[in-house]
Structure formats: C-alpha cells, structure tokens
Design a protein around this motif. Structure first.
Motif, PDB file in Angstrom:
ATOM      1  N   THR A   1      -7.582  -4.607  -8.481  1.00  0.00           N
ATOM      2  CA  THR A   1      -7.439  -5.842  -7.698  1.00  0.00           C
ATOM      3  C   THR A   1      -6.282  -6.636  -8.300  1.00  0.00           C
ATOM      4  N   LEU A   2      -5.957  -7.748  -7.682  1.00  0.00           N
ATOM      5  CA  LEU A   2      -4.887  -8.578  -8.231  1.00  0.00           C
ATOM      6  C   LEU A   2      -5.219  -9.043  -9.645  1.00  0.00           C
TER       7      LEU A   2
ATOM      8  N   PHE B   1       0.759  -1.234  -3.828  1.00  0.00           N
ATOM      9  CA  PHE B   1       1.686  -2.172  -3.176  1.00  0.00           C
ATOM     10  C   PHE B   1       1.208  -3.621  -3.266  1.00  0.00           C
ATOM     11  N   THR B   2      -0.103  -3.799  -3.060  1.00  0.00           N
ATOM     12  CA  THR B   2      -0.634  -5.175  -3.016  1.00  0.00           C
ATOM     13  C   THR B   2      -0.430  -5.917  -4.333  1.00  0.00           C
ATOM     14  N   ALA B   3      -0.331  -5.169  -5.438  1.00  0.00           N
ATOM     15  CA  ALA B   3      -0.224  -5.823  -6.750  1.00  0.00           C
ATOM     16  C   ALA B   3       1.203  -5.809  -7.304  1.00  0.00           C
TER      17      ALA B   3
ATOM     18  N   SER C   1       3.782  -7.587  -6.576  1.00  0.00           N
ATOM     19  CA  SER C   1       4.335  -8.911  -6.795  1.00  0.00           C
ATOM     20  C   SER C   1       3.750  -9.574  -8.045  1.00  0.00           C
TER      21      SER C   1
END
Ligand code: PGA
Length: 256
Positions: free
Chosen positions: A21-22, A49-51, A53
């Motif tokens: 998760t983030l 991909f979600t993490a 940034s």
C-alpha cells in the motif's frame, strides 16, 4: 564483487511486484534509504505504479533510483489502463522493467511487444531492464541457449549499439522465480557469459563489456555473495527478498 578487472558497477533492483500500500511502500523505501549509505552497488526500487510517486518523494535527493515494473509503448492516447514512458519519466523513474516473465505468462507479453516497449522507453531516456529466461521444460529439453538467443534477437531487434549500451539485461530462469530454487552460480554464469558473447557479436566488445547483466530468481542474502562473484553477473533483480528492508539491504551489500 570480486573480479578485479570488472568496471561495471553492480545494480541491485527490488521488484516489489503487486505488493505494498502507499503507507507500506513509504515505510519500506524509508528503511531502505536509511540502511544503504555508501553501498558499492547502485540501488533501484520498483514499486507498483500506484506507489511510484510516494517512493519518488521518499528517495528524492538520494542515490536510490526509481524503476517501474512495466510500460506501454505509446506516449499518450486512448489506451485505458496503460502507463506511458513519458509518465514514468515525469514521476521520476530512471529504469523500467520490460519483459518480466510474469508479464509474458499472464499478460500476453511477447518479444515483439518487448521490442516496442524498449524502443519507446529509450526514446524518452528511460533505461530498460530487459528480462529474459527459459522455462523448466525448455531447460530440460536443452533449449536454454536457443530460447535466450531468440529473446535477445527479437527483443532487441533494430537497436543501434549506442541504444543497446543504455540497457540493463536480467537473466531470470522462469523455474527460479519465486520458487526458492536458485540457479547455481555456474548455471547462471554460463548463460550470462553467453549473453555477453551475443552482445559482443551484435554491438561490439565495448558495449558488451559495459552493459550490466543481472541475475534474478530466488536471490536471497544467503546466495547473493556466490552469485555476484561470477565474472559476468553484475547484480540482481530481486522479488520476494526485496519486500523487507533487512533482506534487501544484505543483497545490496552483495554479501560483503
Ligand atoms: P524472486 O523474483 O526473487 O521472488 O524469485 C525475482 C523476479 O521476479 O524478478
């Protein structure tokens, strides 16, 4: 790394696959950053991909590099669900993994799509980490070097020597990925040497000697030292053991 003649700086790349998760990604990146000052190896982290940034923010200003796990070959357009090379550059990626066996197995990746992705990534200045490797059935049928040759010839088709020099290759025997069954240093070195010979023929000795060839497949703190002592193994692409800072940091230290 033991080889005195070697000038290639090893790379330890952590492929987090579909994990974190983030909050978990941020915590792991922070722990890795705290633990890897003055390492001989270059370090790259490939979160989902979600993490990207949040990991980019966490490692900014450090020597740790950001990597993505895949990319599409178009730079923008109506491609629902896809991520472009420009987007990866924008979020701070230096590297992008292309052709991982899980992409080949579950998502229809072929040597042709690998080739398109490599060209698109190079086009924006990303460094592809190109994965190749044989299945168990192919190894048992003595097809390993033929499979590798085909993956190289088709995956890298049409690349100029200068473009090849910007790649990292990763030899990942499919039977060793996530199975706990590592290739022996001798098995890996045989294929790594073969890959470097192929590169010498295709792109010349300078490109072949400069390019890093990583080993991947059940790399752990216990086997990294032996693997990294093989003359043509220039670091590791690490899955499971990259999900915890303690084990990944031992791999980054290459068992020293
Ligand atoms: P593993 O994965 O280290 O969990 O075997 C390696 C990889 O898939 O890159």
């Amino acid at each position: 790394m033991s080889s005195s003649a070697r000038t290639r700086r090893p790379l330890a790349a952590g492929n987090w696959k579909m994990h974190k998760t983030l909050a978990e990604a941020q915590a792991l990146a922070r722990e890795i950053m705290a633990g890897c000052r003055d390492m001989a190896a270059e370090v790259a982290l490939a979160p989902p991909f979600t993490a990207l940034s949040i990991v980019a923010q966490e490692i900014s200003g450090s020597a740790i590099r950001l990597a993505a796990q895949d990319v599409f070959w178009e730079n923008q357009g109506a491609y629902t669900g896809a991520i472009s090379p420009g987007m990866l550059l924008d979020v701070g990626c230096r590297y992008v993994i292309i052709g991982h066996s899980e992409r080949r197995q579950y998502f229809g990746e072929t040597d042709e799509t690998v080739n398109k992705k490599i060209k698109a990534a190079l086009g924006v200045g990303l460094a592809p980490i190109v994965c190749i490797g044989e299945t168990l059935a192919q190894r048992e049928a003595q097809e390993t070097l033929n499979v590798i040759t085909t993956q190289l010839a088709q995956g890298l088709a049409g690349l100029l020597p200068e473009e090849m020099s910007r790649l990292v290759l990763a030899y990942e025997p499919v039977w060793a990925i996530g199975t706990g069954r590592t290739a022996t240093p001798e098995q890996a070195q045989e294929v790594h040497r073969f890959i470097r010979q192929w590169l010498t023929e295709q792109a010349g000795p300078e490109v072949a000697q400069g390019l890093r060839i990583l080993y991947g497949g059940s790399v752990t703190p216990d086997n990294i030292r032996e693997l990294s002592q093989a003359p043509d193994i220039d670091g590791a692409l690490v899955g499971g053991a990259s999900l915890k800072a303690a084990s990944f940091l031992k791999i980054v230290a290459m068992g020293e």
